[in-house]
Design an enzyme around this catalytic site. Structure first.
Site, mmCIF file in Angstrom:
data_model
loop_
_atom_site.group_PDB
_atom_site.id
_atom_site.type_symbol
_atom_site.label_atom_id
_atom_site.label_comp_id
_atom_site.label_asym_id
_atom_site.label_seq_id
_atom_site.Cartn_x
_atom_site.Cartn_y
_atom_site.Cartn_z
ATOM 1 N N GLU A 89 0.825 -1.206 0.000
ATOM 2 C CA GLU A 89 0.000 0.000 0.000
ATOM 3 C C GLU A 89 0.863 1.262 0.000
ATOM 4 O O GLU A 89 0.557 2.235 -0.687
ATOM 5 C CB GLU A 89 -0.925 -0.002 1.220
ATOM 6 C CG GLU A 89 -1.866 -1.183 1.275
ATOM 7 C CD GLU A 89 -1.306 -2.425 1.962
ATOM 8 O OE1 GLU A 89 -2.104 -3.297 2.337
ATOM 9 O OE2 GLU A 89 -0.062 -2.548 2.122
ATOM 10 N N CYS A 118 -0.001 0.649 7.176
ATOM 11 C CA CYS A 118 -0.632 1.007 5.908
ATOM 12 C C CYS A 118 -1.938 1.766 6.103
ATOM 13 O O CYS A 118 -2.253 2.671 5.335
ATOM 14 C CB CYS A 118 -0.819 -0.241 5.061
ATOM 15 S SG CYS A 118 0.783 -0.961 4.618
#
Length: 159
Positions: A59, A90
Site C-alpha cells: 500500500e 498502511c
C-alpha cells in the site's frame, strides 16, 4: 468521487493479478492499487525483502508511485484497493495521505492462516509507548520547539 461496485471488482481483480505475479517472481502476496478519477494512479506490491525497507509495504509503495506521478493532492479522496487487509502502518499511511476509501480482498484472519499474522500491529497504538516492546524516551531540551517556531516564522513570511 466514489468508485462504483463493478469498478471496485475490476480493480480488486487487478490487485489479485499483481499479487499473484509478484508471488510467481518469489515475492509475498500483498499488492495495492490506488484509484482516483476513474483511473489507476499507482500500483505496488510488498517490496520489504527486495528493498530491505521495512516500510515498503504494498500500500505504501502504491501511494509512493501515485504521489510521485500525480502529486499528493491526487490521492486525497482516492480509493486504495489492497489484496490483503492493510496493517496498522498502511492504514496510518492511508489516513495521512487522505485516502477516502480502503477496499481489501483477503482480511487479516485469512492472511494469518497463511503465515502473515500482523494482527498485533492494530492494538499497539492503543497502548502507552512506555508499554511498547521497544524503548521510547522523550528528552526535554530547551531548544526542542525551535524548529517548529522557525517553520511558523517562515510560513507566516510567505516563504
Amino acid at each position: 468521487m466514489r468508485t462504483h461496485d463493478s469498478e471496485l471488482m475490476d480493480y480488486a481483480h487487478e490487485a489479485i493479478r499483481l499479487s499473484r505475479e509478484h508471488v510467481a517472481q518469489g515475492g509475498i502476496p500483498f499488492s495495492g492499487v490506488i484509484v482516483g478519477s476513474g483511473r489507476i494512479l499507482g500500483t505496488g506490491f510488498n517490496r520489504v525483502r527486495e528493498d530491505n525497507d521495512p516500510t515498503a509495504h504494498a500500500e505504501v509503495v502504491a501511494l509512493r508511485e501515485a504521489t510521485t506521478k500525480h502529486g499528493i493532492r491526487a490521492v486525497a479522496g482516492a480509493t486504495l484497493i489492497a489484496s490483503g487487509e492493510p496493517c496498522a502502518l498502511c492504514y496510518m499511511a492511508s489516513l495521512y495521505a487522505s485516502i477516502g476509501h480502503i477496499v481489501h480482498v483477503a482480511d487479516r484472519r485469512t492472511a494469518a492462516r497463511y503465515g502473515f499474522d500482523y494482527t498485533s500491529s492494530y492494538s499497539l497504538f492503543a497502548e502507552d509507548p512506555a508499554d511498547w516492546p521497544l524503548k521510547v524516551t522523550a528528552l526535554q531540551l530547551p531548544e526542542a520547539e525551535q524548529p517548529f517556531q522557525d517553520f511558523l516564522t517562515l510560513s507566516r513570511a510567505g516563504r
